[in-house]
Design a protein around this motif. Structure first.
Motif, PDB file in Angstrom:
ATOM      1  N   ALA A   1      39.965  38.506  31.842  1.00  0.00           N
ATOM      2  CA  ALA A   1      41.261  38.694  32.497  1.00  0.00           C
ATOM      3  C   ALA A   1      41.134  39.562  33.740  1.00  0.00           C
ATOM      4  O   ALA A   1      41.716  39.250  34.792  1.00  0.00           O
ATOM      5  N   ASN A   2      40.383  40.653  33.648  1.00  0.00           N
ATOM      6  CA  ASN A   2      40.213  41.529  34.808  1.00  0.00           C
ATOM      7  C   ASN A   2      39.403  40.848  35.907  1.00  0.00           C
ATOM      8  O   ASN A   2      39.711  40.993  37.095  1.00  0.00           O
ATOM      9  N   SER A   3      38.382  40.087  35.520  1.00  0.00           N
ATOM     10  CA  SER A   3      37.584  39.360  36.512  1.00  0.00           C
ATOM     11  C   SER A   3      38.429  38.301  37.213  1.00  0.00           C
ATOM     12  O   SER A   3      38.311  38.084  38.420  1.00  0.00           O
ATOM     13  N   ALA A   4      39.296  37.638  36.444  1.00  0.00           N
ATOM     14  CA  ALA A   4      40.141  36.589  37.014  1.00  0.00           C
ATOM     15  C   ALA A   4      41.111  37.173  38.039  1.00  0.00           C
ATOM     16  O   ALA A   4      41.391  36.559  39.075  1.00  0.00           O
ATOM     17  N   ARG A   5      41.647  38.363  37.770  1.00  0.00           N
ATOM     18  CA  ARG A   5      42.545  39.010  38.730  1.00  0.00           C
ATOM     19  C   ARG A   5      41.818  39.291  40.042  1.00  0.00           C
ATOM     20  O   ARG A   5      42.377  39.080  41.134  1.00  0.00           O
TER      21      ARG A   5
END
Length: 425
Positions: A323-327
């Motif tokens: 999720a953090n990488s996708a942001r």
């Protein structure tokens, strides 16, 4: 209040190829004219989507509110629902304005829409009482016509704010459901720390410098930190006439005091929405964290059998990382797209040569090497590097507090109206 969400976790199960691919992507990605869904379109736009006049599986938040809009009781249900209509924000706003004269005013869902506005306004007032800042920004919609771009100002309608409040409430109550209880829950939370004190102090000094540089009325323009919330200060700034540009610049500087949000394994403050705990329940088809959060919540209330705890913990860490990488990936995509759009528009300006018109804008901010402007039309923010400004033998300088910069014999302060045009690339 019953808020129905797509039951993505029923179809996208850990260990399946669907979940593995959703975890790899992390989220759906958006660019001008293009959306790359996290889940296959036959699911995200078909079987899982709450399309009108179709029976669909759903996770329903059943919320009991008091007369002021505070939630007093929450239940999580699984249901099959049949959406009665697919409406638009503009259409519902037009119905609010027209009242009994609107065609939809006599539909079976009209009373529900009327109550949506009531609850939305109550929740907005509660957010105001909690010192939540509602930044007054104009979004820009990038439209594509063949190989060319156009920028259109997208002003938020009241109905969008009401709907947003329902979504925020759902996410707050969902976070409360999955918050650790005796170590059982393994949720994912969105965390947004409050602005650091040193950033707020820097903001105070900047406003004070502006008051002095522009000879402003102190009681009207200074933020009395410690005596009034920042939200109240920004709300009382003038938004019309010649003062609107200065208010816009001050609000932009206040926004820059914020720090970024992130996904984490423990509940903590989400400053931006004024919640002690916050989770992402409302986007299960476009965020893998939503799929996982639904699964955890359903297990917590006994609607799903618990998974192996050790395996679940490993999966949770993978979901948080994804999720953090996708942001970050979406942020890079957005930045690249914005640069492409501005490149295309400004190159067109440059080709006009002496026929090019000057564009007006507002000086929003500055650093040691560049200034930040918001153009009036199109309403986009651009950076202008000091090295590219016409010098006339003088070197542009930024003041110590960043409240103004000097160009030749002219001193220009934040919030002033400026004119710019493209002279090179």
């Amino acid at each position: 209040l019953r808020y129905a969400l797509a039951d993505a976790s029923y179809y996208v199960r850990p260990g399946s190829a669907l979940f593995t691919e959703a975890l790899r992507r992390g989220t759906s990605y958006y660019m001008p004219g293009v959306a790359i869904p996290m889940l296959p379109r036959c699911l995200s736009e078909g079987l899982v989507s709450l399309n009108p006049k179709e029976e669909r599986r759903s996770v329903v938040m059943d919320l009991l509110l008091d007369a002021e809009g505070r939630c007093t009781k929450t239940a999580l249900l699984r249901a099959r629902i049949r959406s009665r209509a697919k409406l638009t924000y503009a259409g519902v706003q037009a119905m609010y304005a027209a009242g009994e004269n609107h065609p939809n005013a006599h539909q079976s869902y009209a009373k529900s829409l009327a109550l949506l506005a009531v609850v939305g306004r109550l929740r907005i007032e509660l957010a105001r009482q909690a010192d939540v800042i509602s930044f007054q920004r104009t979004e820009v919609d990038v439209q594509i016509d063949g190989a060319s771009f156009s920028l259109v100002a997208d002003h938020r309608l009241p109905i969008e704010r009401y709907n947003e409040q329902i979504s925020l409430l759902c996410n707050m109550e969902g976070a409360r459901l999955i918050a650790p209880q005796d170590g059982d829950a393994q949720g994912v939370f969105k965390v947004h720390p409050a602005p650091p004190s040193e950033k707020l102090e820097r903001f105070v000094r900047l406003v004070d410098a502006l008051v002095k540089a522009r000879g402003l009325e102190p009681d009207r323009w200074r933020w009395h930190r410690g005596r009034e919330p920042l939200a109240d200060y920004l709300d009382r700034l003038p938004r019309a006439g010649d003062d609107a540009r200065l208010s816009q610049a001050i609000e932009r500087q206040a926004m820059m005091a914020n720090v970024g949000s992130t996904f984490a394994d423990s509940p903590a403050l989400h400053h931006g929405v004024g919640a002690a705990a916050y989770a992402r329940f409302s986007a299960p088809m476009r965020e893998v964290v939503g799929v996982f959060t639904h699964k955890e919540a359903l297990e917590q209330v006994g609607l799903e059998a618990p998974c192996d705890r050790e395996a679940d913990e490993q999966l949770r860490l993978q979901v948080i990382e994804a999720a953090n990488s996708a942001r970050q990936r979406q942020s890079k995509l957005t930045k690249a797209c914005n640069q492409l759009v501005l490149d295309t528009l400004m190159a067109r300006e440059l080709r006009m040569g002496t026929r090019q018109r000057w564009r007006t804008g507002t000086l929003l901010g500055m650093s040691a090497t560049k200034i930040y402007l918001q153009l009036d039309a199109p309403p986009v923010e651009v950076k202008v590097y000091l090295r590219d400004l016409p010098r006339d033998g003088a070197r542009p300088r930024v003041s110590a507090h960043g409240g103004c910069f000097t160009l030749g014999e002219r001193s220009i302060a934040l919030g002033e109206r400026v004119e710019v045009r493209v002279t090179g690339r």
